[in-house]
Enzyme design. Sequence first.
Site, PDB file in Angstrom:
ATOM      1  N   ASP A  96       3.751  -7.154   1.892  1.00  0.00           N
ATOM      2  CA  ASP A  96       4.508  -6.534   0.788  1.00  0.00           C
ATOM      3  C   ASP A  96       3.685  -5.352   0.293  1.00  0.00           C
ATOM      4  O   ASP A  96       2.600  -5.533  -0.256  1.00  0.00           O
ATOM      5  CB  ASP A  96       4.721  -7.580  -0.323  1.00  0.00           C
ATOM      6  CG  ASP A  96       5.458  -7.007  -1.546  1.00  0.00           C
ATOM      7  OD1 ASP A  96       5.727  -5.788  -1.574  1.00  0.00           O
ATOM      8  OD2 ASP A  96       5.748  -7.786  -2.463  1.00  0.00           O
ATOM      9  N   SER A 145       9.211  -9.348  -9.315  1.00  0.00           N
ATOM     10  CA  SER A 145       8.443  -8.105  -9.428  1.00  0.00           C
ATOM     11  C   SER A 145       7.987  -7.907 -10.876  1.00  0.00           C
ATOM     12  O   SER A 145       7.390  -8.812 -11.458  1.00  0.00           O
ATOM     13  CB  SER A 145       9.316  -6.950  -8.924  1.00  0.00           C
ATOM     14  OG  SER A 145       8.559  -5.794  -8.771  1.00  0.00           O
ATOM     15  N   HIS A 181       9.477  -6.524  -0.371  1.00  0.00           N
ATOM     16  CA  HIS A 181       9.290  -6.831  -1.781  1.00  0.00           C
ATOM     17  C   HIS A 181      10.457  -7.632  -2.345  1.00  0.00           C
ATOM     18  O   HIS A 181      10.474  -7.934  -3.528  1.00  0.00           O
ATOM     19  CB  HIS A 181       9.110  -5.518  -2.552  1.00  0.00           C
ATOM     20  CG  HIS A 181       8.579  -5.703  -3.940  1.00  0.00           C
ATOM     21  ND1 HIS A 181       7.400  -6.362  -4.206  1.00  0.00           N
ATOM     22  CD2 HIS A 181       9.074  -5.307  -5.143  1.00  0.00           C
ATOM     23  CE1 HIS A 181       7.193  -6.364  -5.525  1.00  0.00           C
ATOM     24  NE2 HIS A 181       8.196  -5.735  -6.106  1.00  0.00           N
TER      25      HIS A 181
END
Lengths: 439, 270
Positions: free
Chosen positions: B219, B95, B247
């Site tokens: 996502d 991320s 995610h």
Amino acid sequence: MRGSRREPTPAETDEPQLASFTALLEDSAEDLYEHAPCGYLSTLMDGEIAKVNGTLLGWLGYTRDQVVGRMRFSDLLTVGGRLYHETHFAPLLRMQGKLDGVALELRTADGERLPVLVTSLVKTDSEGRPLLIRTTLFDARDRRAYERELLRARKEAEEARRKAEREREHLQEVLAILQSSLLPPSLPAIPGLEARAYYRTASPDDLGGDFYDLFPAGDDRWGFFLGDVCGKGPEAAAVTSLTRYTLRAAVLGDPDPVAALTTLNTALLERYEGAEPRFCTVVTGMFTRTGEASYSVDLASGGHPYPMLLGADGRAGYLDTQGGPLVGVLPDPGFTATTTTLEPGDTFLLYTDGLTEAPMGRGVRYGEERLLEFAERLAPATPGEVIDSVAGLLDGFGERLDDDTALLAVGVPGGTARRLTAIPDKFRESGPFPGKAPI
Amino acid sequence: MDVRSRNNVRVTGQTGGPVMMLAHGFGCDQNLWRLVVPTLAEHFQVVLFDYVGSGRSDLSAWSAERYGSLDGYARDVLEICEELDLRDVIFVGHSVSAMVGVLAAAAEPERFAKLVLLVPSPCYIDDPETGYRGGFSAADIDELLDSLDANYLGWSAAMAPVIMGHPERPELGEELTNAFCATDPDIAAVFARTTFLSDTRKDLAAIGLPTLILECREDVIAPREVGAFVHAAIPASTLITLDATGHCPQLSAPEITARAILAFADDGSQ
């Protein structure tokens, strides 16, 4: 009530009711799910909604067809809630298998927000593999409003605390400045004498009522006083101010300490006539140089604790000033003068009752006896050593100290173990401490 | 305080083997890697850590100033590399950490051998001027930030038991529930702001390292068009779409995620 008739047992009485209650429950498993007082949701591991109850659909404003197989749990959330779900909720659920009481907000079909408390549990197969997620949702509107209220109150309290702290700091600054105006900024350098003073306020939030001064009075003479005004705070400070300036002027005008105390007595009586009487205890007097390294001390006490003498010969004792009446109470007080001398190695200590009345716990005060023993162990000692030792003693009392303390120590430097033949009867080796004179 | 304890650094796997550093994203801590670590540790010396402010890092080392920008997080990475004297690191960033890796590699390229960007997004906000779609509008992010600020109690309730370093409440030490994602609310708000308001699109083109981009089939935080954007912007990059949703593919699909990372890391032709 006749004896032949048997009373029905409680079970027999309840039987018809129980039967109807059971009937009520029988067709209710599905009904309970559908119309439970909370939302029910079953989702596949990827979040796809597989089952939902009527209660939740009602809250959301969606039909079952719009939701089942078409939406994921995160689709029901606000954007903020969705981000929270993806970054916290989903990973935690994966790692822990369950999650309790998480606060999220649903977004309803017409765009309204609905705060909920969410509990989720992962259902696994017999080998522990995750199958689906069961979720219950509780309407948290009231709770959220309550939390917001708490938060607001907390912020207000926080702000009020900060404001009070700022005001307190300001007040302490003002008090410290005011307090310092009631004490000499420094002691004068006196030929052949060493002088040290110490002042301790019980609280930075209040003005102390103790005061002292040491000042030149011309022709090898030095006036001094140390005292304690009754009470604390601004009223006591006003009395302290009056006392200080009156005494100083009186000592300069007339070297007789009895005259100075009498003048102060009159001033206090006049100033507070018709009002609540204000009084103080004080020792005042004059150091007069009598030789290269000797001074005489003429002093008088108005209701003040006895001064302490620490001799060069290692003995210590109280100087009996007859106590004297409090200053500012009686119209005709009749103060008494006392005289002593200071030779090399002798130290003369004045203190306020913050020292002798210091609480030792369990209602016991430090007291004159302990102070005498302390001084006997200390003597002989220079004024600096005396002040440092007594200050250390006071520090040892710590939080218990509840009164201000002023100390003034004056001595003639030099000299070793020498017998104080000049004032033998002023030392009390033992025996009872001289009682305080009546006012 | 030394960097190892400051960042709660843990080293596992093959001693002396090639180094793989796993960097967690916003929300949780290094525990998010727990399902892929066993596989990766068979081949690599795996370095795990918590960013200052997360997990069991030293919260006293945190400052809003340093960690209010992604550069602060990149400094954590570089300081760990220096402390452990790491070279030729295969950096795997999840991320927002993917972009932290990009910044760290730009600052000290000699430290790194390869980059794995797991569900990266260089910018979460749509940019109508350039036609870029990050998936969120500025208003959406404001809403998140507002709800982070306003949801103090909600956040606390969710992570309540947690807060590290609560000597006056020893019972909290026992309660590990939710601890992986527990952060001081004020710190979390800064991390959220830094994460979701960052824009590192212009930093992508400078990446000279072999780079693997891993995205998920679905996502909401890093949608597929963002994956395509990152792939197009980084010259030497490979894009793989994992058959996973959400995610956190390292949790929801650990096997295929670990396999994809291994294949790329082992590939000498990259």
